[in-house]
Every structure is written in structure tokens, then in C-alpha cells.
Enzyme design. Structure first.
Site, PDB file in Angstrom:
ATOM      1  N   TYR A   1      -6.185 -36.786   4.229  1.00  0.00           N
ATOM      2  CA  TYR A   1      -6.421 -35.551   3.485  1.00  0.00           C
ATOM      3  C   TYR A   1      -5.128 -34.934   2.961  1.00  0.00           C
ATOM      4  CZ  TYR A   1     -11.390 -34.844   4.573  1.00  0.00           C
ATOM      5  OH  TYR A   1     -12.761 -34.944   4.642  1.00  0.00           O
TER       6      TYR A   1
ATOM      7  N   ASP B   1     -15.445 -48.379  13.130  1.00  0.00           N
ATOM      8  CA  ASP B   1     -16.692 -49.016  12.667  1.00  0.00           C
ATOM      9  C   ASP B   1     -17.660 -49.193  13.835  1.00  0.00           C
ATOM     10  OD1 ASP B   1     -14.855 -50.839  13.694  1.00  0.00           O
ATOM     11  OD2 ASP B   1     -15.338 -52.451  12.288  1.00  0.00           O
TER      12      ASP B   1
ATOM     13  N   ASP C   1     -14.366 -36.600   9.918  1.00  0.00           N
ATOM     14  CA  ASP C   1     -15.240 -36.034   8.891  1.00  0.00           C
ATOM     15  C   ASP C   1     -16.530 -36.846   8.839  1.00  0.00           C
ATOM     16  OD1 ASP C   1     -16.008 -34.458   6.623  1.00  0.00           O
ATOM     17  OD2 ASP C   1     -15.428 -36.130   5.328  1.00  0.00           O
TER      18      ASP C   1
HETATM   19  C1  IPM Z   1     -16.118 -30.714   6.358  1.00  0.00           C
HETATM   20  C2  IPM Z   1     -16.289 -30.841   4.865  1.00  0.00           C
HETATM   21  C3  IPM Z   1     -14.932 -30.647   4.206  1.00  0.00           C
HETATM   22  C4  IPM Z   1     -14.035 -31.759   4.673  1.00  0.00           C
HETATM   23  C5  IPM Z   1     -14.964 -30.585   2.659  1.00  0.00           C
HETATM   24  C6  IPM Z   1     -15.917 -29.543   2.147  1.00  0.00           C
HETATM   25  C7  IPM Z   1     -13.582 -30.363   2.103  1.00  0.00           C
HETATM   26  O1  IPM Z   1     -16.875 -32.052   4.537  1.00  0.00           O
HETATM   27  O2  IPM Z   1     -15.651 -29.653   6.800  1.00  0.00           O
HETATM   28  O3  IPM Z   1     -16.442 -31.656   7.055  1.00  0.00           O
HETATM   29  O4  IPM Z   1     -14.048 -32.853   4.096  1.00  0.00           O
HETATM   30  O5  IPM Z   1     -13.292 -31.533   5.626  1.00  0.00           O
HETATM   31 MG    MG Z   2     -17.516 -33.195   6.193  1.00  0.00          MG
END
Ligand code: IPM
Ligand code: MG
Length: 361
Positions: free
Chosen positions: A142, A225, A249
């Protein structure tokens, strides 16, 4: 009377509806436990883009930094999807996480007996599941650089994101994983892709090293996985899962489906400074149902409960909210996402009101 300043950022889509219900619940428990939550509401995400041209203004960031905790709804929607990445609604969320130093995201997935049939999985697979995903939140793919899309001389394009972790970043998230595992069933599963990705090979090495300080916690390792598979094959094997940002995520969305609906999962984002924390449902802004009053406010209400526990040390008040949610589900009330035959359909505000009634009764 204790006073807590809460930055309230409803955001987009269903955000305002679900946050509204959570605020009512907070107000009610505040009364019961002589605490006052002073809410400062502000725009974030697409709502902020429409008003100020960017997803997070300096003023709103300042409000968040100055608050005792942040309650966030959700950001994003089709209206803003065409925008450049740098000014998309989601940037607000990422910037808040980064600026507040919230490197640990706790996402509990608990199966309510009442909702066992709402899940797409077989009851015997999910019964009794109670797991917690600890997602690293300010590193990895990220945030890693280099990143972006460039045009090559031959006119084709090249996109790059970088998964990067340093030893201190892994150490601190591993510690959170071990600490929370210690307060639960003392099992920690670290999820990586150490057979392929060097970054996560380092991840595994560091987690093992940190684990030496936690001999009472049983540490295991799993490739991501395999973890995706195990989560639906035998989720009962997990207590705490600690993993990097992107894996977390994905796995936390998967874990939410064990519970029947993503509308049930709260989250807490914390860092090393106890005064900084953000609480939000793990689901998104659900633009398709926004404004219809049918969203499930439970994930946000449970996020508020997490706030009381983690930020304000109000354990009893937090438990009370959780019990109230359980009772309302036991009484057969269901929002559309968890609706089952023979149950009573509730709107977003009816669900909120029912939780309130349980709390006050
Ligand atoms: C989460 C969401 C966020 C992320 C998005 C909305 C940026 O999917 O909080 O899991 O990817 O972290
Ligand atoms: Mg998410």
C-alpha cells in the site's frame, strides 16, 4: 464525568447512516457510565472532494490528530472512481492511517450462533469460530515505493508497486499479534509468502525472533494461499492471525464471510501512541444501497464498542454493547444482508433503535 473527544468522519455512501446509529449507541452508554463523548463531525473521502477538492483537508487531519479517537464510516463510490489515484476518496483513509501512525489493524471475526445459517458455509464448519486478524496497516504494498504507472518509449505502460518491510515495522506488528494472542487463546498464526517473496521471508524470520519473548504463545506459520484455503476449510483452527497489509486486507474480507455478512465486522486501528486510534467497519461505502436506509449498522456499532475498550478503558460499557447486539440478533431482528426466512426485517435505524433499547432496558 469523563469527557472524550471523538472525531466523527461519516464519509460516503452508507457511512452517514451507520455512523449515525453508532453515535446514538455511544451517547446512551455514555449516560450509563458517566462519560461524555464530544463528537466533532467532519467531511472525508468523496464528500470532502465535493466540498473542498480533496479527500482529506489539513483541517480534518488536525481534528483527527487532536481527538482521543476517530470513528469513521466508509469512503469511496463510483462518482469518484475516474479521479487520479492521488485524490481518490480512499487516499483519505490511507493518509489518516499513516499520519496517525496506526500500524496495527485489529479485525475480529466472531460467529454469532444466531447467524450461523446466514453464512454461505456449513454450520459445522463455522460453529464457534472466534478469530482475530491483525493486519499491518501502514507498510507493504500500500505504501511501498517505487510506485506508479509510467509510459515506456514504445508507448506501452509499466505499473509498479513495491512490497517493502523493515525489521522495526515487522517487530512492532508482531508484538501486537503476540500481545493480543496472550489475552485470548494464546495461538498466533503468522501469514506470509516466504516461499516466494523475500520481504515475507524477512517477515517470518523477525516474527520468530519476537516470538522468543512470548514462550506462552503458540506460534505457527502459514503461506497466504494456504491460509485463504484453511479459512474456509477449517476456520476453527485460528485464534489470532498476523499478516502484512495486502494479505490482511484480503483475508479479513474472506473471514467476514464466515460470519454471514461483511456488515458485521468492526475494526480498530491502533499504533504505539495510545491516544491515537481509529475505529471503522471493515466494509466499504456500499453505494448501491446508500440512502435507502437498509444498511447494517452493527459493524459500526461494534467498532464503537471497540473504541470504548481500547481507547477509553471502558470494558464494561463495551461488553454491554456487544451483549445488546447479541440479544437483538437473538430476538430475530435482521437487516437485509443477514435476513433469513422467519426473521424480522429491520432497517438501519430500526436495528440501531433495537440495540439502544436493549442497552437502556
Ligand atoms: C479496508 C478497505 C480499504 C483498504 C480501502 C477502502 C482503501 O478495503 O479497510 O479493508 O484497502 O484498506
Ligand atoms: Mg478491505
Amino acid at each position: 464525568m469523563k469527557r472524550f473527544n471523538v472525531a466523527v468522519l461519516p464519509g460516503d455512501g452508507i457511512g452517514p447512516e451507520i455512523v449515525g446509529e453508532a453515535l446514538k449507541v455511544m451517547k446512551a452508554v455514555g449516560k450509563k457510565f458517566s462519560a461524555e463523548f464530544v463528537a466533532t463531525e467532519a467531511l472525508v473521502g468523496g464528500a470532502s472532494i465535493d466540498a473542498y477538492g480533496k479527500p482529506l483537508t489539513d483541517e480534518v487531519l488536525k481534528i483527527a490528530l487532536g481527538a482521543d479517537a476517530v470513528l469513521l464510516g466508509a469512503v469511496g463510490g463510483p462518482k469518484w472512481e475516474g479521479l487520479d489515484y492521488s485524490i481518490r476518496p480512499e487516499r483519505a483513509l490511507l493518509a489518516l492511517r499513516k499520519e496517525l501512525g496506526l500500524f496495527a489493524n485489529l479485525r475480529p471475526a466472531r460467529i454469532y450462533d444466531e447467524l450461523i445459517d446466514a453464512s454461505t458455509l456449513k454450520p459445522e464448519v463455522i460453529k464457534g469460530v472466534d478469530l482475530l486478524v491483525v493486519r499491518e496497516l501502514t507498510g507493504g504494498l500500500y505504501f511501498g515505493t517505487p510506485k506508479g504507472v509510467e509510459t515506456l518509449p514504445d508507448g506501452t505502460e509499466r505499473g509498479v508497486n513495491t512490497m517493502v518491510y523493515t525489521t522495526p515495522e515487522i517487530e512492532r506488528i508482531a508484538k501486537v499479534g503476540f500481545e493480543v494472542a496472550r489475552k485470548r487463546r494464546k495461538k498466533l498464526c503468522s501469514v506470509d509468502k516466504a516461499n516466494v517473496l523475500e520481504t515475507t521471508e524477512l517477515w517470518r524470520k523477525v516474527v520468530i525472533k519476537v516470538g522468543k519473548d512470548y514462550p506462552d504463545v503458540e506460534l505457527s506459520h502459514m503461506y497466504v494461499d494456504n491460509c485463504a484455503m484453511q479459512l474456509i476449510r477449517n476456520p476453527g483452527q485460528f485464534d489470532v492471525i498476523v499478516t502484512e497489509n495486502t494479505f490482511g486486507d484480503i483475508l479479513s474480507d474472506e473471514a467476514s464471510m464466515l460470519t454471514g455478512s461483511i456488515g458485521m465486522l468492526p475494526s480498530a486501528s491502533i499504533g504505539s501512541d495510545k491516544r491515537r486510534a481509529m475505529y471503522e467497519p471493515i466494509h466499504g461505502s456500499a453505494p448501491d444501497i446508500a440512502g435507502k436506509g437498509i444498511a447494517n449498522p452493527i459493524a459500526t456499532i461494534l467498532s464503537a464498542a471497540m473504541m470504548l475498550k481500547y481507547s477509553f478503558d471502558m470494558n464494561e460499557a463495551s461488553d454491554l454493547i456487544e451483549r445488546a447486539v447479541e440479544k437483538v440478533l437473538a430476538r430475530g431482528l435482521r437487516t437485509a444482508d443477514i435476513m433469513q426466512p422467519g426473521k424480522t426485517k429491520a432497517s438501519c435505524s430500526e436495528m440501531g433503535a433495537a440495540v439502544l433499547k436493549e442497552l437502556e432496558g
